[in-house]
Design a protein around this motif. Sequence first.
Motif, PDB file in Angstrom:
ATOM      1  N   ASN A 171       4.873  -2.056  -7.980  1.00  0.00           N
ATOM      2  CA  ASN A 171       6.240  -1.765  -7.523  1.00  0.00           C
ATOM      3  C   ASN A 171       6.812  -1.581  -8.738  1.00  0.00           C
ATOM      4  O   ASN A 171       6.658  -2.041  -9.890  1.00  0.00           O
ATOM      5  N   ILE A 172       7.857  -0.531  -8.450  1.00  0.00           N
ATOM      6  CA  ILE A 172       8.844  -0.196  -9.749  1.00  0.00           C
ATOM      7  C   ILE A 172      10.202  -0.183  -9.125  1.00  0.00           C
ATOM      8  O   ILE A 172      10.508   0.656  -8.270  1.00  0.00           O
ATOM      9  N   ASN A 173      11.196  -0.889  -9.652  1.00  0.00           N
ATOM     10  CA  ASN A 173      12.340  -0.715  -9.490  1.00  0.00           C
ATOM     11  C   ASN A 173      12.765  -1.224  -7.820  1.00  0.00           C
ATOM     12  O   ASN A 173      13.577  -0.522  -7.129  1.00  0.00           O
ATOM     13  N   GLY A 174      11.744  -1.978  -7.253  1.00  0.00           N
ATOM     14  CA  GLY A 174      12.048  -2.271  -6.016  1.00  0.00           C
ATOM     15  C   GLY A 174      11.284  -1.433  -4.972  1.00  0.00           C
ATOM     16  O   GLY A 174      11.352  -1.536  -3.737  1.00  0.00           O
ATOM     17  N   LYS A 175      10.680  -0.440  -5.280  1.00  0.00           N
ATOM     18  CA  LYS A 175      10.119   0.637  -4.705  1.00  0.00           C
ATOM     19  C   LYS A 175       8.508   0.431  -4.947  1.00  0.00           C
ATOM     20  O   LYS A 175       7.901   0.509  -6.057  1.00  0.00           O
ATOM     21  N   LYS A 193      13.024   9.594   5.292  1.00  0.00           N
ATOM     22  CA  LYS A 193      12.989  11.248   5.060  1.00  0.00           C
ATOM     23  C   LYS A 193      14.138  11.630   4.501  1.00  0.00           C
ATOM     24  O   LYS A 193      15.450  11.371   4.777  1.00  0.00           O
ATOM     25  N   GLY A 194      14.194  12.539   3.267  1.00  0.00           N
ATOM     26  CA  GLY A 194      15.440  13.074   2.677  1.00  0.00           C
ATOM     27  C   GLY A 194      15.764  12.160   1.747  1.00  0.00           C
ATOM     28  O   GLY A 194      16.784  12.493   1.163  1.00  0.00           O
ATOM     29  N   ASP A 195      15.527  10.941   1.607  1.00  0.00           N
ATOM     30  CA  ASP A 195      15.923   9.963   0.746  1.00  0.00           C
ATOM     31  C   ASP A 195      15.432  10.068  -0.591  1.00  0.00           C
ATOM     32  O   ASP A 195      14.347  10.856  -0.970  1.00  0.00           O
ATOM     33  N   LYS A 196      15.503   8.881  -1.574  1.00  0.00           N
ATOM     34  CA  LYS A 196      14.843   8.946  -2.734  1.00  0.00           C
ATOM     35  C   LYS A 196      13.409   8.691  -2.588  1.00  0.00           C
ATOM     36  O   LYS A 196      13.114   7.838  -1.529  1.00  0.00           O
ATOM     37  N   ALA A 197      12.614   9.431  -3.356  1.00  0.00           N
ATOM     38  CA  ALA A 197      10.953   9.190  -3.184  1.00  0.00           C
ATOM     39  C   ALA A 197      10.340   9.145  -4.476  1.00  0.00           C
ATOM     40  O   ALA A 197      11.027   9.419  -5.506  1.00  0.00           O
ATOM     41  N   SER A 198       9.092   8.671  -4.506  1.00  0.00           N
ATOM     42  CA  SER A 198       8.365   8.692  -5.758  1.00  0.00           C
ATOM     43  C   SER A 198       6.912   9.266  -5.475  1.00  0.00           C
ATOM     44  O   SER A 198       6.246   9.180  -4.334  1.00  0.00           O
ATOM     45  N   MET A 199       6.344  10.104  -6.564  1.00  0.00           N
ATOM     46  CA  MET A 199       5.054  10.908  -6.340  1.00  0.00           C
ATOM     47  C   MET A 199       4.412   9.894  -7.685  1.00  0.00           C
ATOM     48  O   MET A 199       4.849  10.048  -8.492  1.00  0.00           O
ATOM     49  N   ARG A 202       7.949   6.747   0.166  1.00  0.00           N
ATOM     50  CA  ARG A 202       9.534   7.061   0.366  1.00  0.00           C
ATOM     51  C   ARG A 202       9.897   6.067   1.433  1.00  0.00           C
ATOM     52  O   ARG A 202       9.031   5.374   2.103  1.00  0.00           O
ATOM     53  N   ASP A 203      10.994   5.641   1.590  1.00  0.00           N
ATOM     54  CA  ASP A 203      11.531   4.753   2.669  1.00  0.00           C
ATOM     55  C   ASP A 203      12.068   5.468   3.814  1.00  0.00           C
ATOM     56  O   ASP A 203      11.662   5.213   5.021  1.00  0.00           O
TER      57      ASP A 203
END
Length: 222
Positions: free
Chosen positions: A134-138, A184-190, A181-182
């Motif tokens: 987990n990084i910054n709650g994601k 669609k269209g929001d902040k995401a991580s790869m 991602r949480d």
Amino acid sequence: MRSLSEILGPVMIGPSSSHTAGACRIGKISSIIVNEKIKEVKFYLHGSFGKTYRGHGTDKALVGGILGMNTDDERIVSSIEIAERVGVKVEFIERDLGNTYHPNTVRLDIKTISDKNFSIIGSSIGGGNIEILNINGKDVYFTGKYNTLLINHIDKPGIVHKVSGILSNNDVNIAYLRVFRDRKGDKASMVFELDDIVNEKMINDIRNIKNIEKCVFIEAMK
């Protein structure tokens, strides 16, 4: 089948591959993710980490990692004193992070000299092997065994294709790719785990892709 290195662990300052080598690697990867001088870290120690961190040297290993030390660095035994000398404040807090986490888990709440805040959760799962979760709650997932690209972006069509194209055009092979991602269209991580090194030009090319907010490269752990 597990390799000999997975069973015996890495070359390291002892006494334990899970409590010291793994902890050091979590600390070092966290410092790379932050990518800025650190002034304060609170280590929230879960499970076995919380119960035995002083006796097993987990505290010193975590701080050594934050200061950029490798698992075999003899300075680890003095890392807390070194941190004090260079102005890095550290605190260790026993904390139950929940039953979904491995007993050897730590959350690092990090503050940089520019007052940016980061929160990173990592587990040491044995033999010096780790998982960053987990990084910054994601939620994320990678192990540090491979060269790794961490990319924060807005979830828009074509971004995975564009990044993969840059890697392919430079003969970089992708071992694993995960997207988190949480909505669609929001902040995401790869997370790209790679067989090859990524150079600075490639990282800059990726950063210049529209809707990419951050790109960090972590070289495979030694």
